[in-house]
Motif scaffolding. Structure first.
Motif, PDB file in Angstrom:
ATOM      1  N   GLY A 144     -12.775  -2.428  -5.154  1.00  0.00           N
ATOM      2  CA  GLY A 144     -12.352  -1.099  -5.552  1.00  0.00           C
ATOM      3  C   GLY A 144     -13.498  -0.104  -5.523  1.00  0.00           C
ATOM      4  O   GLY A 144     -14.658  -0.472  -5.379  1.00  0.00           O
TER       5      GLY A 144
ATOM      6  N   GLU B 112      -7.842  -2.973  -5.408  1.00  0.00           N
ATOM      7  CA  GLU B 112      -6.953  -3.867  -4.670  1.00  0.00           C
ATOM      8  C   GLU B 112      -7.288  -5.311  -5.010  1.00  0.00           C
ATOM      9  O   GLU B 112      -8.454  -5.667  -5.126  1.00  0.00           O
TER      10      GLU B 112
ATOM     11  N   ILE C 297      -2.221  -3.267  -6.057  1.00  0.00           N
ATOM     12  CA  ILE C 297      -3.012  -2.074  -5.743  1.00  0.00           C
ATOM     13  C   ILE C 297      -2.809  -1.046  -6.840  1.00  0.00           C
ATOM     14  O   ILE C 297      -1.702  -0.863  -7.344  1.00  0.00           O
ATOM     15  N   TYR C 298      -3.913  -0.373  -7.193  1.00  0.00           N
ATOM     16  CA  TYR C 298      -3.876   0.758  -8.123  1.00  0.00           C
ATOM     17  C   TYR C 298      -4.512   1.938  -7.394  1.00  0.00           C
ATOM     18  O   TYR C 298      -5.587   1.798  -6.797  1.00  0.00           O
ATOM     19  N   TYR C 299      -3.864   3.094  -7.426  1.00  0.00           N
ATOM     20  CA  TYR C 299      -4.380   4.290  -6.755  1.00  0.00           C
ATOM     21  C   TYR C 299      -4.197   5.492  -7.675  1.00  0.00           C
ATOM     22  O   TYR C 299      -3.085   5.782  -8.109  1.00  0.00           O
TER      23      TYR C 299
ATOM     24  N   TYR D 281      -9.516   3.584  -6.644  1.00  0.00           N
ATOM     25  CA  TYR D 281      -8.690   2.662  -5.866  1.00  0.00           C
ATOM     26  C   TYR D 281      -9.114   1.234  -6.188  1.00  0.00           C
ATOM     27  O   TYR D 281     -10.306   0.924  -6.205  1.00  0.00           O
TER      28      TYR D 281
ATOM     29  N   HIS E 199       1.373   7.052  -8.039  1.00  0.00           N
ATOM     30  CA  HIS E 199       0.017   7.230  -8.547  1.00  0.00           C
ATOM     31  C   HIS E 199      -0.125   6.725  -9.978  1.00  0.00           C
ATOM     32  O   HIS E 199       0.804   6.830 -10.784  1.00  0.00           O
TER      33      HIS E 199
ATOM     34  N   ARG F 136       0.811  -1.230   0.000  1.00  0.00           N
ATOM     35  CA  ARG F 136       0.000   0.000   0.000  1.00  0.00           C
ATOM     36  C   ARG F 136       0.845   1.281   0.000  1.00  0.00           C
ATOM     37  O   ARG F 136       0.587   2.184  -0.780  1.00  0.00           O
TER      38      ARG F 136
ATOM     39  N   PHE G  95       0.628   4.200  -2.881  1.00  0.00           N
ATOM     40  CA  PHE G  95       0.289   5.588  -2.570  1.00  0.00           C
ATOM     41  C   PHE G  95       1.394   6.554  -2.986  1.00  0.00           C
ATOM     42  O   PHE G  95       1.150   7.734  -3.171  1.00  0.00           O
TER      43      PHE G  95
ATOM     44  N   ALA H 135     -10.592   9.737  -5.656  1.00  0.00           N
ATOM     45  CA  ALA H 135      -9.664   8.744  -6.190  1.00  0.00           C
ATOM     46  C   ALA H 135     -10.385   7.560  -6.809  1.00  0.00           C
ATOM     47  O   ALA H 135     -11.559   7.305  -6.531  1.00  0.00           O
TER      48      ALA H 135
END
Length: 118
Positions: free
Chosen positions: A77, A65, A45-47, A63, A26, A19, A23, A61
């Motif tokens: 997500g 996971e 994870i994509y953020y 998000y 990006h 994570r 974060f 955002a």
């Protein structure tokens, strides 16, 4: 399943948890190299943070996971619509293997980005 073509760059990491890496990076698909660490581990994870159109000091955002638990890969997500109401688009699904879960997650990210105008 038709394969979603993604322009989302991938970053592989050995760090656990991932994570903090996501974060700090990006709009990048951050993927754990060792996906068989333990039950409940974060595999990817994509953020993607962005500014709300109506509230310029609010960060919304997308998000996503993928986690592993009980021999299944779960994707979960959300994407926040950057307007005054800040509605959310959500997903929560389970898959037998990582490749299927990743494909579904990428497809959802791309569709959500298009829907909210990213």
């Amino acid at each position: 399943m038709k394969k979603a073509h993604s322009r989302i760059p991938t970053l592989h990491t050995f760090e656990n948890p991932i994570r903090p890496v996501a974060f700090a990076n990006h709009c990048v698909w951050v993927e754990q190299v060792n996906k068989s660490l333990q039950d409940g581990c974060e595999c990817a994870i994509y953020y993607e943070p962005y500014t709300n159109f109506e509230h310029p000091y609010t960060v919304d955002a997308i998000y996503m996971e993928i986690s592993y638990s009980q021999n299944r890969y779960s994707i979960s997500g959300f994407g926040v619509i950057p307007d005054s109401e800040r509605g959310e688009i959500k997903i929560s699904e389970k898959y037998a293997d990582y490749a299927e879960a990743k494909q579904a997650a990428i497809k959802w990210i791309l569709a959500t980005r298009e829907f909210i105008g990213r």
